[in-house]
Design a protein around this motif. Sequence first.
Motif: not given
Lengths: 136, 137
Positions: A48, A64-65, A67-69
Motif C-alpha cells: 500500500l 511483513i510477509g 504485505r507492505g507499506v
Amino acid sequence: MSSWNRPARREPILALGIQHARAVRKEVGYARPTELEIEVIAHLRGALVRATPTTGSRATLLRIGDRGVIGVAGGLSDGERRWAIAHELGHFETHTNVSYLGLCTGEDLRTTYGSDGREPEANAFAAELLLPEDLV
Amino acid sequence: MSDPKARKDIEALVEALDDAPLDEADAGDAVKRLGVDVKKWAGAIRQRVAAADESDRAARFTEARRAYADDAARYDAKKSEPKRSVEEQRATMRTLMARIPRESATAAVHFHKFEEATEEELAEMIKALRHLLNEDE
C-alpha cells in the motif's frame, strides 16, 4: 535493533531486478506502464502506497510477509515519485527472502554500487518496470 | 447465425472436418470457391479478440483502482500515533517488531538511517507497522 538480521552485503545482480519487473508486468497484465498507476500496481502486489513525512529519504518500505507499506515523501515531481515507488516495489518483489523495514535515501536511489548490492537491483527493477526494454 | 438451416449445415461441416481434416490445398480451394477474404476475416477475428481482452483488462484495472482507493481510505482513517519522544517511539517500534513472527522467513528486518529518523517519521512507521500487524490501537 538495526543490526537484527541485517542482510549481508553482496554484489548486485541487476538481472534479478529486471527479471522480477518483467514478471510483475506479465502478471499484472498491462502492455504499457502508463496504463495503470504505479500505486495501483504496487497495491496489486501487496504494498500500500501512502504519503509519509520524511527528512533524509524519498521513500520507505515496511514489509511483513507478503504485505507492505510504501511511504513516499511529499514534494517530489511526478517522475521522482514514480521512480521512488518503483524502487521500493523493487525491494518488495526482489528481496523477498528478507523482510525490509528500510528507509532508502536519495543517495541509495542514485545507485551507489559500492553499497548494499540490493539497492542497484531495486533500481534495475524500477527502470525495467517504468521503461520496459521492449518499448524503448 | 440465426438461420437454422445454415447452422445445421455448418455443424455438419464441422463434424465432417473432425473426421477428415482438410489439408491446406483443400482449404484454399474451398475458400476460393466461397469467395472468403481470409485476410479480412482473420483481421476481424483478431480485432474481436483484442477488444475482448481490452475490455477484460479495463474491468480488472477498474476493480484494482477501487480496491486500492478503499484500502488507502481505511489506512488514512486510522488514528495517528500520539505525539511522543523519539525514545518512546523507538521503544514502541521494538515492542511491535517483537510481534513479527520470528519463525517465518520474513522475520529478518533492517533499517537504513533508522537512527536518524525523526518523531514524525517514527510515528508514521509505527502506524504502518500497526497496519501490517493488523493492530488498531
